[in-house]
Motif scaffolding. Structure first.
Motif, PDB file in Angstrom:
ATOM      1  N   ARG A 198      39.536 -11.494   7.583  1.00  0.00           N
ATOM      2  CA  ARG A 198      40.017 -10.105   7.651  1.00  0.00           C
ATOM      3  C   ARG A 198      38.994  -9.115   7.098  1.00  0.00           C
ATOM      4  NH1 ARG A 198      44.251  -8.521   4.702  1.00  0.00           N
ATOM      5  NH2 ARG A 198      43.956 -10.058   3.025  1.00  0.00           N
ATOM      6  N   PHE A 199      38.245  -9.518   6.097  1.00  0.00           N
ATOM      7  CA  PHE A 199      37.274  -8.630   5.453  1.00  0.00           C
ATOM      8  C   PHE A 199      35.859  -9.044   5.832  1.00  0.00           C
ATOM      9  CE2 PHE A 199      39.890  -7.286   1.442  1.00  0.00           C
ATOM     10  CZ  PHE A 199      40.946  -6.913   2.272  1.00  0.00           C
ATOM     11  N   ALA A 229      18.111  -0.445   3.408  1.00  0.00           N
ATOM     12  CA  ALA A 229      17.325   0.791   3.466  1.00  0.00           C
ATOM     13  C   ALA A 229      18.034   1.930   2.744  1.00  0.00           C
ATOM     14  CB  ALA A 229      17.059   1.160   4.911  1.00  0.00           C
ATOM     15  N   GLU A 230      19.359   1.926   2.822  1.00  0.00           N
ATOM     16  CA  GLU A 230      20.134   2.996   2.188  1.00  0.00           C
ATOM     17  C   GLU A 230      20.730   2.558   0.857  1.00  0.00           C
ATOM     18  OE1 GLU A 230      22.995   4.666   4.778  1.00  0.00           O
ATOM     19  OE2 GLU A 230      21.517   5.330   6.250  1.00  0.00           O
ATOM     20  N   ASN A 231      20.454   1.306   0.456  1.00  0.00           N
ATOM     21  CA  ASN A 231      20.999   0.787  -0.809  1.00  0.00           C
ATOM     22  C   ASN A 231      22.507   0.972  -0.887  1.00  0.00           C
ATOM     23  OD1 ASN A 231      18.496  -0.075  -1.987  1.00  0.00           O
ATOM     24  ND2 ASN A 231      18.015   2.086  -2.321  1.00  0.00           N
ATOM     25  N   THR A 232      23.167   0.658   0.195  1.00  0.00           N
ATOM     26  CA  THR A 232      24.615   0.815   0.261  1.00  0.00           C
ATOM     27  C   THR A 232      25.246  -0.484   0.742  1.00  0.00           C
ATOM     28  OG1 THR A 232      24.397   3.164   0.743  1.00  0.00           O
ATOM     29  CG2 THR A 232      26.509   2.138   1.227  1.00  0.00           C
ATOM     30  N   MET A 233      26.324  -0.860   0.090  1.00  0.00           N
ATOM     31  CA  MET A 233      27.082  -2.045   0.467  1.00  0.00           C
ATOM     32  C   MET A 233      28.425  -1.598   1.012  1.00  0.00           C
ATOM     33  SD  MET A 233      28.333  -5.197  -1.959  1.00  0.00           S
ATOM     34  CE  MET A 233      29.224  -4.081  -3.032  1.00  0.00           C
ATOM     35  N   TYR A 234      28.944  -2.352   1.963  1.00  0.00           N
ATOM     36  CA  TYR A 234      30.205  -1.995   2.592  1.00  0.00           C
ATOM     37  C   TYR A 234      31.185  -3.161   2.522  1.00  0.00           C
ATOM     38  CZ  TYR A 234      27.185   1.584   4.595  1.00  0.00           C
ATOM     39  OH  TYR A 234      26.292   2.616   4.765  1.00  0.00           O
ATOM     40  N   LEU A 235      32.459  -2.801   2.506  1.00  0.00           N
ATOM     41  CA  LEU A 235      33.514  -3.796   2.661  1.00  0.00           C
ATOM     42  C   LEU A 235      34.438  -3.281   3.744  1.00  0.00           C
ATOM     43  CD1 LEU A 235      34.647  -6.497   1.557  1.00  0.00           C
ATOM     44  CD2 LEU A 235      36.222  -5.111   0.172  1.00  0.00           C
ATOM     45  N   GLU A 236      34.373  -3.935   4.897  1.00  0.00           N
ATOM     46  CA  GLU A 236      35.236  -3.587   6.018  1.00  0.00           C
ATOM     47  C   GLU A 236      36.498  -4.413   5.871  1.00  0.00           C
ATOM     48  OE1 GLU A 236      34.119  -1.370   8.457  1.00  0.00           O
ATOM     49  OE2 GLU A 236      36.143  -1.346   9.278  1.00  0.00           O
ATOM     50  N   MET A 237      37.629  -3.732   5.734  1.00  0.00           N
ATOM     51  CA  MET A 237      38.893  -4.427   5.498  1.00  0.00           C
ATOM     52  C   MET A 237      39.803  -4.191   6.699  1.00  0.00           C
ATOM     53  SD  MET A 237      39.483  -3.528   1.475  1.00  0.00           S
ATOM     54  CE  MET A 237      39.751  -1.791   1.779  1.00  0.00           C
ATOM     55  N   ASN A 238      40.199  -5.266   7.345  1.00  0.00           N
ATOM     56  CA  ASN A 238      41.041  -5.201   8.526  1.00  0.00           C
ATOM     57  C   ASN A 238      42.353  -5.946   8.287  1.00  0.00           C
ATOM     58  OD1 ASN A 238      38.930  -3.930  10.238  1.00  0.00           O
ATOM     59  ND2 ASN A 238      37.892  -5.898   9.976  1.00  0.00           N
ATOM     60  N   SER A 239      43.320  -5.670   9.130  1.00  0.00           N
ATOM     61  CA  SER A 239      44.632  -6.321   9.016  1.00  0.00           C
ATOM     62  C   SER A 239      45.126  -6.278   7.578  1.00  0.00           C
ATOM     63  CB  SER A 239      44.534  -7.773   9.500  1.00  0.00           C
ATOM     64  OG  SER A 239      44.093  -7.820  10.833  1.00  0.00           O
TER      65      SER A 239
END
Length: 123
Positions: A66-67, A74-84
C-alpha cells in the motif's frame, strides 16, 4: 541535518496521501532515511526505510503493498506515497535520517528527526 515533513491531512478510508520530507544540511552524510509513525496511545513504530546509497527499501508488514517510499537525491527530499489508507493508519508521521560516521578506529551513529505531520484517516 534538518528535516521538515509536510503533506499530512484528513482523508477518507481508501484514499491516498503523499508525505514529503525535505532534508537540509550535511545531507551527503545520510545513510538511511525513513518514516516512523505514532498513533494515539501507542508506541512509535517504523513504517518504511530507504537506503540512500543502494535505494533498497523496507516496510512494516501492515503497509506492504500500500505504501511506497522514494527519494529524490537531487532535491534531498524523501516521499511516502500512501494508498488504500485505513483508519488504523491514523498517526503522526515522523521523518528520520541516520548518519554513520566511520573511521578506522570506530563508527558513530547519529539520528535526526522531523517535527511530525498528522495523518487522519476517517471511516
Amino acid at each position: 541535518v534538518q528535516l521538515v515533513e509536510s503533506g499530512g491531512d484528513l482523508v477518507q478510508a481508501g484514499g491516498s496521501l503523499r508525505l514529503s520530507c525535505a532534508a537540509s544540511g550535511r545531507t551527503s552524510d545520510i545513510n538511511t532515511m525513513g518514516w516512523y509513525r505514532q498513533a494515539p496511545g501507542k508506541q512509535r513504530e517504523l513504517v518504511a526505510t530507504i537506503n540512500t546509497g543502494t535505494g533498497s527499501t523496507n516496510f512494516v508488514d501492515s503497509v506492504k503493498g500500500r505504501f511506497v517510499i522514494s527519494r529524490d537525491g537531487a532535491e534531498n527530499t524523501m516521499y511516502l506515497e500512501m494508498n488504500s489508507l485505513k483508519p488504523e493508519d491514523t498517526a503522526v508521521y515522523y521523518c528520520y535520517a541516520e548518519v554513520i560516521i566511520a573511521t578506522i578506529e570506530s563508527s558513530t551513529r547519529f539520528e535526526y528527526w522531523g517535527q511530525g505531520t498528522l495523518v487522519t484517516v476517517s471511516e
